[in-house]
Scaffold this motif. Structure first.
Motif, short mmCIF file in Angstrom:
data_model
loop_
_atom_site.label_atom_id
_atom_site.label_comp_id
_atom_site.label_asym_id
_atom_site.label_seq_id
_atom_site.Cartn_x
_atom_site.Cartn_y
_atom_site.Cartn_z
N THR A 247 5.29 -8.50 -12.90
CA THR A 247 6.30 -7.88 -12.05
C THR A 247 5.65 -7.09 -10.89
O THR A 247 6.35 -6.53 -10.07
N GLY A 248 4.33 -7.08 -10.85
CA GLY A 248 3.62 -6.29 -9.82
C GLY A 248 3.39 -7.09 -8.54
O GLY A 248 3.89 -8.21 -8.38
N LEU A 249 2.62 -6.49 -7.64
CA LEU A 249 2.36 -7.06 -6.31
C LEU A 249 1.78 -8.49 -6.40
O LEU A 249 2.29 -9.42 -5.79
N ILE A 250 0.72 -8.64 -7.18
CA ILE A 250 0.05 -9.94 -7.28
C ILE A 250 0.82 -10.86 -8.23
O ILE A 250 1.06 -12.03 -7.94
N THR B 274 6.23 -7.62 -20.24
CA THR B 274 6.51 -6.43 -19.43
C THR B 274 6.73 -5.23 -20.34
O THR B 274 7.20 -5.37 -21.48
N THR B 275 6.37 -4.06 -19.81
CA THR B 275 6.57 -2.83 -20.56
C THR B 275 7.98 -2.27 -20.33
O THR B 275 8.33 -1.25 -20.93
N LYS C 76 13.24 -5.22 -17.11
CA LYS C 76 12.67 -6.30 -16.26
C LYS C 76 12.66 -7.65 -16.97
O LYS C 76 12.12 -8.62 -16.44
N LEU D 151 -2.95 -9.35 -15.66
CA LEU D 151 -2.95 -8.52 -14.45
C LEU D 151 -2.50 -7.09 -14.73
O LEU D 151 -2.59 -6.23 -13.84
N ARG E 214 -5.49 -1.30 -19.38
CA ARG E 214 -6.19 -2.59 -19.22
C ARG E 214 -6.82 -3.07 -20.52
O ARG E 214 -6.75 -4.25 -20.85
N THR F 202 -11.57 -8.49 -7.50
CA THR F 202 -10.68 -8.49 -6.34
C THR F 202 -10.95 -7.33 -5.40
O THR F 202 -11.09 -6.18 -5.84
N VAL G 77 -6.33 -5.83 -1.49
CA VAL G 77 -5.38 -6.91 -1.23
C VAL G 77 -4.53 -6.57 -0.01
O VAL G 77 -3.90 -5.51 0.04
N1 LIG Z 1 -3.74 -4.78 -5.35
C1 LIG Z 1 -5.06 -4.62 -5.17
O1 LIG Z 1 -5.54 -4.28 -4.04
C2 LIG Z 1 -6.01 -4.86 -6.31
C3 LIG Z 1 -7.40 -4.86 -6.06
C4 LIG Z 1 -8.28 -5.07 -7.12
C5 LIG Z 1 -7.79 -5.28 -8.40
N2 LIG Z 1 -6.44 -5.28 -8.62
C6 LIG Z 1 -5.96 -5.44 -10.01
O2 LIG Z 1 -5.10 -6.55 -10.13
C7 LIG Z 1 -4.09 -6.25 -11.10
C8 LIG Z 1 -2.71 -6.47 -10.48
O3 LIG Z 1 -2.63 -5.67 -9.31
P1 LIG Z 1 -1.25 -5.36 -8.57
O4 LIG Z 1 -1.60 -4.82 -7.23
O5 LIG Z 1 -0.33 -6.53 -8.69
O6 LIG Z 1 -0.73 -4.15 -9.47
P2 LIG Z 1 0.73 -3.51 -9.55
O7 LIG Z 1 1.60 -3.96 -8.44
O8 LIG Z 1 0.53 -2.04 -9.75
O9 LIG Z 1 1.32 -4.16 -10.90
C9 LIG Z 1 0.68 -3.98 -12.14
C10 LIG Z 1 1.65 -4.28 -13.27
O10 LIG Z 1 1.04 -3.81 -14.47
C11 LIG Z 1 2.03 -3.29 -15.37
N3 LIG Z 1 1.64 -1.93 -15.77
C12 LIG Z 1 1.63 -0.81 -15.00
N4 LIG Z 1 1.26 0.25 -15.74
C13 LIG Z 1 1.02 -0.24 -16.99
C14 LIG Z 1 0.61 0.37 -18.21
N5 LIG Z 1 0.35 1.68 -18.29
N6 LIG Z 1 0.47 -0.42 -19.31
C15 LIG Z 1 0.71 -1.76 -19.24
N7 LIG Z 1 1.14 -2.38 -18.12
C16 LIG Z 1 1.28 -1.62 -17.02
C17 LIG Z 1 3.36 -3.27 -14.63
O11 LIG Z 1 4.17 -4.33 -15.15
P3 LIG Z 1 5.46 -4.06 -16.09
O12 LIG Z 1 6.21 -2.91 -15.48
O13 LIG Z 1 6.21 -5.34 -16.00
O14 LIG Z 1 4.94 -3.76 -17.46
C18 LIG Z 1 2.97 -3.54 -13.17
O15 LIG Z 1 3.95 -4.32 -12.52
C19 LIG Z 1 -4.29 -4.80 -11.54
O16 LIG Z 1 -4.98 -4.78 -12.77
C20 LIG Z 1 -5.15 -4.22 -10.43
O17 LIG Z 1 -6.00 -3.17 -10.86
C21 LIG Z 1 -5.54 -5.08 -7.61
#
Ligand SMILES: NC(=O)c1ccc[n+]([C@@H]2O[C@H](COP(=O)([O-])OP(=O)(O)OC[C@H]3O[C@@H](n4cnc5c(N)ncnc54)[C@H](OP(=O)(O)O)[C@@H]3O)[C@@H](O)[C@H]2O)c1
Length: 301
Positions: free
Chosen positions: A9-12, A31-32, A36, A69, A90, A166, A169
């Motif tokens: 449900t996140g950005l990626i 999903t938590t 959702k 993710l 994570r 990564t 982004v």
């Molecule tokens: N965006 C970047 O620039 C970037 C760069 C390097 C690495 N990454 C990594 O790539 C992954 C995805 O990134 P993103 O930007 O798509 O992240 P995001 O938009 O913050 O989404 C992450 C998802 O993880 C779940 N989440 C959040 N807190 C959580 C918790 N405490 N326990 C379990 N699940 C949780 C949520 O899904 P639900 O609400 O559905 O549970 C959320 O939608 C992440 O691990 C991030 O660190 C991202």
């Protein structure tokens, strides 16, 4: 192919889900948030709570590939409690998935995990590729090491593992770029520190394509998920301002000011890492947005 995605449900995750569905694959996701959960023919949500070890075991049925993710956002203030959440969100989640795959009848062939470029040390002279052995000694880098270990444990079950290290982004829908763009839009933008620090980035579309590429080609090992042309903070700021037709205020904001505002997290703005996607290029992956200019023109237009 059926793909189980955490953090879908996140950005990626939301963009990857869209890409998989468009190409006639099925997506299960964990999903938590109960709110959702959706249940369609080829798109099914399942509840989990890695913190207390809860997982809907039906999520694994018919799944070929897991993409992990999920993780608490890196861009909130890193208090001691929040650091714990960054780690646990994570690792506990990866361990929970491992336990489920280990004990259940399933057909999972590949485990792909998000990872971070924070693992590489700061350097003005080094160019890092996937074979670079150097590892930074910092909170974030130590987290990345444990995160990758939690992914690699799936090899014990003869499952192929891949980690996508990564960079920042670039997306129109949120993330770090949106935060960089805001002050520039309001005419109060500037670079950080010397502005010479090199930042490794990737356009969201290329990142999603790289995840898709890794799934379709059953890739194993590390992939640097960064564009082939990293950019200095000064150049990045200037490029954003030029595209938005906004002025930049001088001088750059010094590091100690950002430390006062953001705490330990401020290092994200000052990290200096030149990273190249050597393996992705060797494997034949084509970047649609290979320069920041192209990527920003697409996103900010
Ligand atoms: N965006 C970047 O620039 C970037 C760069 C390097 C690495 N990454 C990594 O790539 C992954 C995805 O990134 P993103 O930007 O798509 O992240 P995001 O938009 O913050 O989404 C992450 C998802 O993880 C779940 N989440 C959040 N807190 C959580 C918790 N405490 N326990 C379990 N699940 C949780 C949520 O899904 P639900 O609400 O559905 O549970 C959320 O939608 C992440 O691990 C991030 O660190 C991202």
């Amino acid at each position: 192919m059926k793909v189980l995605i955490t953090g879908a449900t996140g950005l990626i995750g939301s963009e990857l889900t869209e890409k998989l569905l468009k190409n006639d694959h099925s997506v299960n996701y964990l999903t938590t948030s109960i709110s959702k959960i959706a249940n369609k023919n080829n798109y099914k949500g399942f509840y989990w709570n890695p913190q207390d070890g809860t997982i809907d075991e039906n999520c694994i049925e018919g799944v070929d590939v897991i993409v992990h993710l999920a993780g608490a956002s890196i861009s909130k203030k890193w208090t001691n409690n929040y650091k714990q959440e960054l780690i646990e969100s994570r690792l506990l989640s990866a361990h929970l998935l491992f336990g489920l795959v280990k004990k259940s009848q399933n057909q999972v062939k590949q485990f792909i995990s998000a990872s971070g470029t924070a693992i590489y040390p700061d350097s003005f002279s080094k160019v890092y590729d996937e074979n670079s052995p150097e590892i930074e000694d910092s909170f974030l880098s130590n987290l990345v090491v444990k995160w990758e270990e939690s992914a690699n444990q799936f090899q014990l079950l003869s499952i192929k593992t891949t980690v996508l290290r990564t960079g920042i982004v670039f997306s129109a829908k949120g993330g770090a770029l949106a935060e960089m763009v805001k002050p520039i839009k309001f005419g109060v933008g500037s670079g950080f520190g010397s502005g010479k620090q090199v930042q490794s980035w990737i356009h969201i579309q290329d990142l999603v394509n790289l995840y898709y590429f890794a799934i379709i080609n059953q890739t194993e090992g590390i992939l640097n998920a960064v564009a082939p042309n990293p950019i200095s903070n000064q150049e990045l700021t200037k490029t954003i301002a030029r595209i938005l037709k906004k002025p930049l205020i001088l001088p750059n904001i010094p590091q100690f000011v950002m430390k006062l505002i953001l705490g330990e997290m401020h290092i994200l703005l000052f990290q200096n890492k030149t990273i190249i996607p050597k393996r992705a290029l060797q494997l034949g992956f084509k970047f649609e947005f290979d320069t920041a200019e192209k990527a920003l023109n697409d996103i900010l237009k």
